[in-house]
Design an enzyme around this catalytic site. Structure first.
Site, PDB file in Angstrom:
ATOM      1  N   THR A  12       0.599  -1.338  -0.089  1.00 40.09           N
ATOM      2  CA  THR A  12      -0.225   0.079  -0.058  1.00 40.09           C
ATOM      3  C   THR A  12       0.954   1.216  -0.077  1.00 40.09           C
ATOM      4  O   THR A  12       0.548   2.223  -0.659  1.00 40.09           O
ATOM      5  CB  THR A  12      -0.922   0.141   1.396  1.00 40.09           C
ATOM      6  OG1 THR A  12      -1.873  -1.118   1.196  1.00 40.09           O
ATOM      7  CG2 THR A  12      -1.903   1.268   1.376  1.00 40.09           C
ATOM      8  N   SER A  65       1.299  -7.739  -1.303  1.00 34.36           N
ATOM      9  CA  SER A  65       1.902  -8.659  -0.552  1.00 34.36           C
ATOM     10  C   SER A  65       0.921 -10.006  -0.496  1.00 34.36           C
ATOM     11  O   SER A  65       1.586 -10.847  -0.110  1.00 34.36           O
ATOM     12  CB  SER A  65       2.479  -8.349   0.946  1.00 34.36           C
ATOM     13  OG  SER A  65       1.389  -7.812   1.671  1.00 34.36           O
ATOM     14  N   THR A  98       1.028  -4.578   4.319  1.00 34.60           N
ATOM     15  CA  THR A  98       0.745  -4.847   5.568  1.00 34.60           C
ATOM     16  C   THR A  98      -0.034  -6.450   5.565  1.00 34.60           C
ATOM     17  O   THR A  98       0.295  -7.028   6.754  1.00 34.60           O
ATOM     18  CB  THR A  98      -0.186  -3.848   5.975  1.00 34.60           C
ATOM     19  OG1 THR A  98      -1.330  -3.721   5.399  1.00 34.60           O
ATOM     20  CG2 THR A  98       0.469  -2.451   6.242  1.00 34.60           C
ATOM     21  N   ASP A  99      -0.450  -6.708   4.652  1.00 35.86           N
ATOM     22  CA  ASP A  99      -1.539  -7.980   4.509  1.00 35.86           C
ATOM     23  C   ASP A  99      -0.816  -9.293   4.972  1.00 35.86           C
ATOM     24  O   ASP A  99      -1.053 -10.036   5.908  1.00 35.86           O
ATOM     25  CB  ASP A  99      -1.860  -8.286   3.204  1.00 35.86           C
ATOM     26  CG  ASP A  99      -3.134  -7.323   2.934  1.00 35.86           C
ATOM     27  OD1 ASP A  99      -3.419  -6.487   3.837  1.00 35.86           O
ATOM     28  OD2 ASP A  99      -3.778  -7.577   1.818  1.00 35.86           O
TER      29      ASP A  99
END
Length: 340
Positions: A12, A65, A98-99
């Site tokens: 992101t 990710s 972040t995932d």
């Protein structure tokens, strides 16, 4: 002069609205560094490093990710090790989506063998968002990586003004400005006006060998326990060739009778089974029989303590890539005991 390398992987923090629909990773490491100037965050002088911070940029991936594989995580880990093989580098900052950041944190955290800090960061709001948090998070991560106090703290996450140790960390919220937290602990420190401040010393594990080609080929699946769960998903994982399975039991790690029977079948076939919990906080606790954790452990599952299942999966794949299944099980038990 303190030299920090920014290793960009996408996420992101680098994503922008695409004509193909939705946001997609686009910006490079150089773009992210340039954005610091646009936000007035290019003054890197700190009390710990009055000469300032000299930045280098490198791109290893530009993607989101949620598409990462073990091979991608391995490439990131080897890139960090390659950068740290240079004596003139003082730290590495990795920008990441972040995932699945918790998985990359785990792989780096279990294999990092250097006093110099490796700091991961990212964003919840993309750079074309009016209130993007990426530049501030990157600025904080750079100051943390450059601070002498960060040496020997292992692999870190800097996000939302907080400093977290890599292991035990998980993404707990989909949209919040600070989505990360530990299952059973708090932040390791904070980035304040004067720079990073640590409240505690990180407990870093004995490093494992870096990921190899065998790691990249490991299949470690995850099976969730729920009311009415049978053994179908466990059997599917075994038929697909899984060398390891993480079973997420209810409560403190209670899978139910059908899954405990399937655990016994899996371990009899030499498959490594880890027992986690589907809850958001707290450790696995071996309390209940009748299909609970007592029976799962008796069937051969290894309780995973308070290590998130996503990170335990990485550890299991690492161990299976360099050990026989029985030795991998022994090593997993040792590492889980060291957590307590």
């Amino acid at each position: 002069m303190t030299r920090i390398v920014v290793l960009a992987t996408g996420g992101t923090i680098s994503s922008r609205t695409s004509g193909q629909g939705g946001s997609r990773a686009k910006d490079t490491a150089a773009d992210l560094i340039s954005a610091l100037r646009d936000h007035g965050l290019d003054d890197f002088s700190t009390s710990d490093s009055p000469e300032g911070i000299e930045l280098e940029s490198e791109d290893i991936a530009v993607q989101n990710s949620f598409n990462f594989s073990f091979e991608d995580l391995s490439r990131i880990t080897h890139a960090v090790a390659r950068i740290l093989s240079r004596e003139n580098v003082d730290g590495v900052v990795v920008t990441h989506g972040t995932d699945t950041m918790e998985e990359t944190l785990a792989l780096l955290g279990f294999t990092h063998d250097d006093p110099r800090p490796v700091v991961l960061t990212g964003a919840q709001r993309s750079p074309d968002h009016a209130d993007s948090d990426g530049p501030r998070n990157l600025h904080d991560a750079l100051r943390t990586a450059a601070a002498p106090a960060s040496r020997d703290q292992g692999v870190l996450l800097v996000f939302g003004g907080e400093i977290h140790s890599a292991l035990g960390l998980r993404k707990r919220h989909t949209l919040a400005a600070q989505p990360f937290g530990h299952r059973s602990a708090g932040a390791l420190g904070a980035v304040l006006g004067s720079g990073p401040r640590y409240f505690a010393q990180a407990l870093t594990p004995d490093p494992l060998p870096p990921p190899n080609a065998e790691f990249e080929q490991q299949r470690v699946d995850m099976v969730l326990g729920y009311p009415g769960a049978d053994a179908a998903l466990m059997h599917a994982a075994l038929e697909a060739g899984a060398s390891g399975v993480v079973v997420l039991g209810a409560g403190a790690g209670n899978p139910g009778v059908a899954l405990t029977d399937a655990i016994a079948q899996a371990t009899a076939q030499g498959v490594l089974v880890g027992l986690g919990t589907r809850t958001g906080a707290g450790p696995v606790a071996v309390i209940y029989g009748g299909g609970g954790a007592v029976d799962a452990v008796a069937a051969g599952a290894v309780p995973l303590g308070d290590l998130p299942a996503t990170q335990a999966r990485i550890l299991m794949a690492l161990l299976l890539s360099t050990h026989t299944p029985s030795h991998a099980r022994d090593q997993l038990q040792v590492r889980m005991r060291q957590q307590t």
